[in-house]
Design a protein around this motif. Structure first.
Motif, PDB file in Angstrom:
ATOM      1  N   ALA A 168      45.290  39.480  47.029  1.00 27.37           N
ATOM      2  CA  ALA A 168      44.603  40.639  46.459  1.00 27.37           C
ATOM      3  C   ALA A 168      45.473  41.878  46.669  1.00 27.37           C
ATOM      4  CB  ALA A 168      43.234  40.825  47.104  1.00 27.37           C
ATOM      5  N   SER A 169      46.587  41.904  45.975  1.00 29.03           N
ATOM      6  CA  SER A 169      47.533  43.013  46.157  1.00 29.03           C
ATOM      7  C   SER A 169      47.108  44.224  45.331  1.00 29.03           C
ATOM      8  CB  SER A 169      48.934  42.573  45.763  1.00 29.03           C
ATOM      9  OG  SER A 169      48.982  42.241  44.380  1.00 29.03           O
ATOM     10  N   ALA A 170      47.736  45.341  45.614  1.00 26.73           N
ATOM     11  CA  ALA A 170      47.527  46.581  44.867  1.00 26.73           C
ATOM     12  C   ALA A 170      48.842  47.320  44.815  1.00 26.73           C
ATOM     13  CB  ALA A 170      46.448  47.435  45.538  1.00 26.73           C
ATOM     14  N   GLU A 194      39.424  48.185  55.056  1.00 27.62           N
ATOM     15  CA  GLU A 194      40.204  46.995  54.696  1.00 27.62           C
ATOM     16  C   GLU A 194      40.630  47.173  53.238  1.00 27.62           C
ATOM     17  OE1 GLU A 194      41.054  44.732  56.807  1.00 27.62           O
ATOM     18  OE2 GLU A 194      39.643  44.950  58.471  1.00 27.62           O
ATOM     19  N   LEU A 195      41.891  47.518  53.026  1.00 32.56           N
ATOM     20  CA  LEU A 195      42.354  47.930  51.704  1.00 32.56           C
ATOM     21  C   LEU A 195      43.077  46.803  50.973  1.00 32.56           C
ATOM     22  CD1 LEU A 195      43.647  51.502  52.617  1.00 32.56           C
ATOM     23  CD2 LEU A 195      41.359  50.798  51.898  1.00 32.56           C
ATOM     24  N   SER A 196      42.631  46.547  49.767  1.00 30.40           N
ATOM     25  CA  SER A 196      43.214  45.463  48.977  1.00 30.40           C
ATOM     26  C   SER A 196      42.850  45.678  47.519  1.00 30.40           C
ATOM     27  CB  SER A 196      42.682  44.103  49.453  1.00 30.40           C
ATOM     28  OG  SER A 196      41.270  44.074  49.401  1.00 30.40           O
ATOM     29  N   GLY A 197      43.482  44.901  46.650  1.00 29.26           N
ATOM     30  CA  GLY A 197      43.212  45.009  45.227  1.00 29.26           C
ATOM     31  C   GLY A 197      41.855  44.450  44.850  1.00 29.26           C
ATOM     32  N   ASP A 198      41.416  44.810  43.665  1.00 31.62           N
ATOM     33  CA  ASP A 198      40.110  44.353  43.182  1.00 31.62           C
ATOM     34  C   ASP A 198      40.111  42.881  42.806  1.00 31.62           C
ATOM     35  OD1 ASP A 198      39.112  46.944  43.449  1.00 31.62           O
ATOM     36  OD2 ASP A 198      39.584  47.479  41.372  1.00 31.62           O
ATOM     37  N   THR A 199      41.291  42.362  42.471  1.00 29.58           N
ATOM     38  CA  THR A 199      41.393  40.985  41.988  1.00 29.58           C
ATOM     39  C   THR A 199      42.485  40.243  42.751  1.00 29.58           C
ATOM     40  OG1 THR A 199      40.738  41.713  39.766  1.00 29.58           O
ATOM     41  CG2 THR A 199      41.760  39.538  39.954  1.00 29.58           C
ATOM     42  N   ALA A 200      42.185  39.028  43.149  1.00 31.27           N
ATOM     43  CA  ALA A 200      43.182  38.188  43.831  1.00 31.27           C
ATOM     44  C   ALA A 200      43.780  37.199  42.833  1.00 31.27           C
ATOM     45  CB  ALA A 200      42.531  37.431  44.984  1.00 31.27           C
ATOM     46  N   TRP A 201      45.056  36.932  42.991  1.00 28.78           N
ATOM     47  CA  TRP A 201      45.769  36.047  42.076  1.00 28.78           C
ATOM     48  C   TRP A 201      46.667  35.095  42.874  1.00 28.78           C
ATOM     49  CZ3 TRP A 201      50.845  37.127  43.085  1.00 28.78           C
ATOM     50  CH2 TRP A 201      51.131  38.414  43.575  1.00 28.78           C
TER      51      TRP A 201
END
Length: 284
Positions: A168-170, A194-201
């Protein structure tokens, strides 16, 4: 009182400064840097430049002032960060800063991979200091992958040992915007994000997206951990750091960087940057 950014001439630090300049006057900002010349452009814009070195604790005595809001951007020298960070924490405590925000790593004490070790020690030192704090536990950056697109396209492969694990990067700019938000806003003291992107790939999905955007054959090549290590060291990555990267892939395979709790998008007030957009920007 100033808003102070350490490591301000680094990739993340410069983005944080730009975000802050969009929100507060330059005279409210200060940066702590090792090399004054590298910050000359910031000084020209009216930002106070304070010269100090993490490896020389005595220089940090004048880096912070009472009431400052400080962002400690984690050092780039893996293996040396604990004494460097502890020197900053001690100086911040001695100065009586009003806030010490720290860019740690997703998962905090629960992160069970090697790269997290120094961050855990730093967070505990900040807690022990009694300083009002904000923990910004950054997940993985898109740029950790898009920065190597040339090699990916040359070989037609994204090589890793993360299996089907998801990330879940940003964008680095997303994390910078979050840092600026907690430095300029209220209600963030003694909070953990806890900071992360909205979508995990997955890496296979990443390879497919690169292929779709370039029209070239690109696939994910899963290799054993020892092979992955040999590939990295063969490409010139120092063995110690290569081992850390391989260990991160193992963590990804266990789901440690797949968290999508939404703290980052809530802090910045918008969705996080999709990885497809980051790929397009890197290819432009």
């Amino acid at each position: 009182m100033s808003i102070v950014v350490t490591g301000a001439t680094g990739a993340l630090g410069r983005l944080v400064v730009e975000e802050l300049l969009n929100q507060v006057p330059a005279e409210r900002l200060a940066v702590v840097v090792r090399n004054k010349e590298k910050a000359a452009d910031l000084a020209e814009r009216g930002i106070e430049v304070r010269v100090a070195d993490y490896d020389a604790p005595e220089t940090l005595a004048s880096a912070f002032h009472a009431g400052d809001r400080v962002l400690l951007i984690s050092g780039s020298e893996v293996g040396r960060r604990v004494p460097q960070h502890l020197a900053v924490v001690e100086a911040a405590k001695a100065a009586g800063v009003a806030q010490l925000a720290y860019t740690g790593i997703l998962g905090g004490p629960e992160a069970d991979f090697d790269l997290a070790a120094e961050h855990k020690v730093t967070e505990q030192a900040i807690l022990d200091s009694g300083l009002p704090h904000t923990f910004l536990r950054n997940g993985w950056y898109h740029e950790n992958y898009t920065g190597h697109l040339g090699t990916v396209l040359e070989h037609g492969a994204v090589v890793g040992s993360a299996g089907e694990g998801r990330i879940a990067s940003a964008a680095r700019a997303d994390y910078a915007a979050a840092a600026a938000a907690v430095l300029t806003g209220e209600g963030h003291l003694n909070r953990v994000y806890e900071l992360s992107g909205d979508t995990a790939w997955s890496l296979a999905e990443y390879a497919a997206e690169v292929a779709a955007q370039t029209g070239k054959e690109v696939a994910y090549s899963e290799v054993p951990a020892d092979t992955h290590l040999s590939i990295l060291t063969g490409a010139g990555v120092p063995e110690g750091f290569a081992a850390i990267l391989v260990d991160v892939d193992a963590a990804i395979s266990r789901g440690r960087l797949a968290h999508t709790g939404g703290d980052l998008s809530r802090l910045i007030g918008r969705p996080t940057t999709p990885v497809a957009q980051a790929i397009a920007a890197a290819l432009a």
